[in-house]
Design a protein around this motif. Structure first.
Motif, PDB file in Angstrom:
ATOM      1  N   LEU A 101      -3.746  10.650  -1.118  1.00  0.00           N
ATOM      2  CA  LEU A 101      -2.460   9.967  -1.033  1.00  0.00           C
ATOM      3  C   LEU A 101      -1.428  11.082  -1.018  1.00  0.00           C
ATOM      4  CD1 LEU A 101      -0.546   7.555  -1.088  1.00  0.00           C
ATOM      5  CD2 LEU A 101      -0.796   7.523  -3.579  1.00  0.00           C
ATOM      6  N   ALA A 102      -0.771  11.276   0.096  1.00  0.00           N
ATOM      7  CA  ALA A 102       0.115  12.428   0.296  1.00  0.00           C
ATOM      8  C   ALA A 102       1.512  12.147  -0.245  1.00  0.00           C
ATOM      9  CB  ALA A 102       0.154  12.824   1.769  1.00  0.00           C
ATOM     10  N   ASP A 146       3.505  17.269   0.667  1.00  0.00           N
ATOM     11  CA  ASP A 146       2.767  18.538   0.663  1.00  0.00           C
ATOM     12  C   ASP A 146       1.316  18.384   0.195  1.00  0.00           C
ATOM     13  OD1 ASP A 146       4.689  20.182   1.741  1.00  0.00           O
ATOM     14  OD2 ASP A 146       5.470  20.852  -0.185  1.00  0.00           O
ATOM     15  N   ARG A 147       1.010  17.290  -0.491  1.00  0.00           N
ATOM     16  CA  ARG A 147      -0.380  17.077  -0.927  1.00  0.00           C
ATOM     17  C   ARG A 147      -1.329  16.985   0.248  1.00  0.00           C
ATOM     18  NH1 ARG A 147      -2.313  13.128  -4.813  1.00  0.00           N
ATOM     19  NH2 ARG A 147      -4.021  14.615  -4.777  1.00  0.00           N
ATOM     20  N   VAL A 148      -0.801  16.672   1.436  1.00  0.00           N
ATOM     21  CA  VAL A 148      -1.666  16.596   2.616  1.00  0.00           C
ATOM     22  C   VAL A 148      -2.366  17.919   2.859  1.00  0.00           C
ATOM     23  CG1 VAL A 148       0.030  17.205   4.401  1.00  0.00           C
ATOM     24  CG2 VAL A 148      -1.830  15.658   4.948  1.00  0.00           C
ATOM     25  N   ARG A 149      -1.775  19.012   2.447  1.00  0.00           N
ATOM     26  CA  ARG A 149      -2.371  20.338   2.653  1.00  0.00           C
ATOM     27  C   ARG A 149      -3.725  20.473   1.927  1.00  0.00           C
ATOM     28  NH1 ARG A 149       1.809  23.051   5.108  1.00  0.00           N
ATOM     29  NH2 ARG A 149       3.902  22.443   4.460  1.00  0.00           N
ATOM     30  N   ILE A 166       0.847  -1.191   0.000  1.00  0.00           N
ATOM     31  CA  ILE A 166       0.000   0.000   0.000  1.00  0.00           C
ATOM     32  C   ILE A 166       0.883   1.242   0.000  1.00  0.00           C
ATOM     33  CG2 ILE A 166      -1.788   1.301   1.218  1.00  0.00           C
ATOM     34  CD1 ILE A 166      -2.642  -1.405   2.504  1.00  0.00           C
ATOM     35  N   GLU A 167       0.671   2.092  -1.005  1.00  0.00           N
ATOM     36  CA  GLU A 167       1.418   3.355  -1.072  1.00  0.00           C
ATOM     37  C   GLU A 167       1.014   4.206   0.121  1.00  0.00           C
ATOM     38  OE1 GLU A 167       4.166   4.918  -1.778  1.00  0.00           O
ATOM     39  OE2 GLU A 167       3.893   4.582  -3.917  1.00  0.00           O
ATOM     40  N   ARG A 168       1.948   4.986   0.613  1.00  0.00           N
ATOM     41  CA  ARG A 168       1.701   5.783   1.810  1.00  0.00           C
ATOM     42  C   ARG A 168       2.298   7.169   1.663  1.00  0.00           C
ATOM     43  NH1 ARG A 168       5.994   1.711   2.358  1.00  0.00           N
ATOM     44  NH2 ARG A 168       7.901   2.866   2.568  1.00  0.00           N
ATOM     45  N   PRO A 169       1.824   8.042   2.528  1.00  0.00           N
ATOM     46  CA  PRO A 169       0.746   7.926   3.493  1.00  0.00           C
ATOM     47  C   PRO A 169      -0.596   8.288   2.868  1.00  0.00           C
ATOM     48  CG  PRO A 169       1.802  10.036   3.775  1.00  0.00           C
ATOM     49  CD  PRO A 169       2.533   9.327   2.662  1.00  0.00           C
ATOM     50  N   ILE A 170      -1.629   7.663   3.320  1.00  0.00           N
ATOM     51  CA  ILE A 170      -2.994   8.058   2.960  1.00  0.00           C
ATOM     52  C   ILE A 170      -3.527   8.833   4.154  1.00  0.00           C
ATOM     53  CG2 ILE A 170      -5.326   7.293   2.395  1.00  0.00           C
ATOM     54  CD1 ILE A 170      -4.024   4.790   1.111  1.00  0.00           C
ATOM     55  N   VAL A 171      -4.078  10.008   3.874  1.00  0.00           N
ATOM     56  CA  VAL A 171      -4.587  10.884   4.934  1.00  0.00           C
ATOM     57  C   VAL A 171      -6.070  11.133   4.693  1.00  0.00           C
ATOM     58  CG1 VAL A 171      -4.395  13.143   6.048  1.00  0.00           C
ATOM     59  CG2 VAL A 171      -2.328  11.963   5.221  1.00  0.00           C
TER      60      VAL A 171
END
Length: 115
Positions: free
Chosen positions: A104-105, A109-112, A91-96
């Motif tokens: 999928l961060a 920075d995609r978590v933003r 599983i690719e990570r991290p998933i937020v």
């Protein structure tokens, strides 16, 4: 702004650690799911991927040795999901997940986008 966050986290992964730091710096105390220890169910993983707008083939770690060992290059989406649940290292990570959405961060920075 998000009021809750869950991160599917691998503490050995630099990207995952960076995403966690971004979440914490935003003022949230996320629920941390160490998915290698507590993998999602088949239905749970499918929901995470659907919510993030990802197919299993987009969220699988193709560079992991087990990917090649299981000969997953031509597997169906259902076969990939099954392999990811049985071998969560795939599983690719991290998933937020926040109340603003699921991402999928990668890069971190995609978590933003969901904060």
């Amino acid at each position: 702004m998000a009021s809750t966050a869950i991160i599917y986290h691998n503490p050995r992964c630099n990207t995952s650690r960076t995403a966690l730091k971004i979440i914490e710096e935003s003022g949230l105390e996320p629920t941390i799911v160490r998915y290698l220890d507590t993998p999602p169910t088949k239905d749970g993983l499918r929901k995470l991927l659907d919510d993030a707008g990802l197919s299993a083939s987009q969220a699988i770690r193709k560079q992991e040795p087990v990917y090649k060992e299981l000969d997953l290059a031509h597997a169906s989406e259902d076969e990939l999901i099954k392999a990811m649940v049985e071998h969560p290292i795939l599983i690719e990570r991290p998933i937020v997940v926040t109340d603003q959405g699921t991402v999928l961060a990668r890069p971190a920075d995609r978590v933003r986008e969901v904060l």
